[in-house]
Design a protein around this motif. Sequence first.
Motif, PDB file in Angstrom:
ATOM      1  N   GLY A  38       0.834  -1.213   0.000  1.00 40.15           N
ATOM      2  CA  GLY A  38       0.000   0.000   0.000  1.00 40.15           C
ATOM      3  C   GLY A  38       0.864   1.256   0.000  1.00 40.15           C
ATOM      4  O   GLY A  38       2.001   1.231   0.478  1.00 40.15           O
ATOM      5  N   ASN A 233      -5.085  -4.596  -5.879  1.00 40.83           N
ATOM      6  CA  ASN A 233      -4.563  -5.212  -4.643  1.00 40.83           C
ATOM      7  C   ASN A 233      -5.427  -4.880  -3.421  1.00 40.83           C
ATOM      8  O   ASN A 233      -5.156  -5.361  -2.322  1.00 40.83           O
ATOM      9  CB  ASN A 233      -3.066  -4.938  -4.428  1.00 40.83           C
ATOM     10  CG  ASN A 233      -2.760  -3.490  -4.112  1.00 40.83           C
ATOM     11  OD1 ASN A 233      -3.643  -2.700  -3.788  1.00 40.83           O
ATOM     12  ND2 ASN A 233      -1.483  -3.132  -4.214  1.00 40.83           N
ATOM     13  N   ASN A 234      -6.474  -4.107  -3.614  1.00 36.46           N
ATOM     14  CA  ASN A 234      -7.458  -3.917  -2.538  1.00 36.46           C
ATOM     15  C   ASN A 234      -8.645  -4.881  -2.682  1.00 36.46           C
ATOM     16  O   ASN A 234      -9.638  -4.767  -1.958  1.00 36.46           O
ATOM     17  CB  ASN A 234      -7.956  -2.465  -2.506  1.00 36.46           C
ATOM     18  CG  ASN A 234      -6.871  -1.514  -1.996  1.00 36.46           C
ATOM     19  OD1 ASN A 234      -6.045  -1.898  -1.177  1.00 36.46           O
ATOM     20  ND2 ASN A 234      -6.874  -0.280  -2.477  1.00 36.46           N
ATOM     21  N   ASP A 248      -9.275  -2.191   2.419  1.00 35.39           N
ATOM     22  CA  ASP A 248      -8.866  -0.786   2.319  1.00 35.39           C
ATOM     23  C   ASP A 248     -10.102   0.127   2.227  1.00 35.39           C
ATOM     24  O   ASP A 248     -10.350   0.776   1.204  1.00 35.39           O
ATOM     25  CB  ASP A 248      -7.937  -0.581   1.116  1.00 35.39           C
ATOM     26  CG  ASP A 248      -7.090   0.675   1.263  1.00 35.39           C
ATOM     27  OD1 ASP A 248      -7.460   1.515   2.113  1.00 35.39           O
ATOM     28  OD2 ASP A 248      -6.087   0.823   0.542  1.00 35.39           O
TER      29      ASP A 248
HETATM   30 MG    MG Z   1      -4.395  -0.476  -0.242  1.00 35.93          MG
END
Ligand code: MG
Length: 375
Positions: A38, A233-234, A248
């Motif tokens: 992140g 990627n969330n 997220d």
């Molecule tokens: Mg993230």
Amino acid sequence: MLSGGEMQANNMTHNLKEIFGYFKADGTFLKGEPYGSGHIHDTFYVETAEVTKDNYILQRLNNNVFKKIPELQENIERVTIHLRNKLREIPGSDIKRECLSLIPAIDGKSWIRDSNGSYWRMYIFITNHKSYNIVDSSGKAFEGGKAIGRFQAMLADMPGGPLHETIPWFHNIEKRLETFNSKVKEDPAGRVIFLGKDIENVFQREEKMKIILKLGREGKIPSRITHNDTKFNNILLDENDKALCVIDLDTVMPGFVHYDFGDAIRTVANKSPEDEKDLSKIAMDINLFNAYAEGYLSQAGSTLNEVEKEYLAFAPQLITYTIGVRFLTDYIDGDKYFKIHHENHNLQRARAQLQLVHSMEEQYDEMRRIINRLT
Ligand code: MG
Ligand code: ADP
Ligand code: GN1
């Protein structure tokens, strides 16, 4: 790792074991290590000593980016409670893996403040998930679309009034361009002289990017609860690469569906990393676009109005451009917002995003045909 659970990150030493102790977790701290990729928080994976107990994600929250942590956390509490209630109604749901679970602190809040003034929160670690920065198959793209469509559909009837706006004007391109323009004039890091072509690439496209805000002002597209940070990627997939959980949740707040659709395509359909240096490699993959759109519309299609549908094909250009503008603004500003891993990282990211916009522009007609066919 230093001694007794101490961990160094961003030039700060954190005693993860002590911080873990402020939360009502089930299990004994064994070890902690930095986790994930992140750009905003400092994220750590905490393993407990007992194999039968949960492991955790501990996050030091970025309060330069999020100015009102209690409000941010209140949003996440509300969203996760609502999602959990929905999942309870679905037989066979695996609630601990399909929804983020905040761990309360000893004082009952969902966050703590340590002796350095840092804010922390903790989630159950979602086991056996897969997380990808790059998508290499239509199957994964389709599942990503399903996950976001389902997420929006589940939140559509969340009670209790609007969520807090955790970052005001987050995807508002008019505001983002105002900030960009004033940073270009101010030139705080003395970098503008090198950016003629990049700035030109932004200016060239300014006008057409305002259409979504205009449609919103005219009441043609409704404000809904959206995620607002749907990079791939969330979206966690399960061990079989099926949609598992959207994570997220910091920016879940009122928005237009185009923001979520666009941001997902920005990452799902880009075969290269977000910060690819070799611009000749960057292109939007139309098959991945098609697969994501199919997954998304299978869940959310019936809730969208005609104008929302009509502008879905444009949404990826808007969000990719917006994020490109944000990376370039941060570069001009001396890298104050996004975590960077080398000196020109934000510039490299900005160039990659603007190149991707170019590829989306070239394929716009085909994208429109695909959306028309699917709707
Ligand atoms: Mg993230
Ligand atoms: P950032 O805002 O900095 O991107 P995220 O909340 O997305 O922070 O977390 C960073 C990474 O940590 C995610 O991309 C994911 O890999 C991982 N992560 C976050 N929460 C969990 C969780 N509950 N279970 C497993 N992994 C998680
Ligand atoms: C940040 O938090 P993370 O790394 O998932 C950013 C997004 C950008 C993204 C670009 C709160 O997302 O808006 O699109 O980086 N999040 C925030 O990779 O600014």
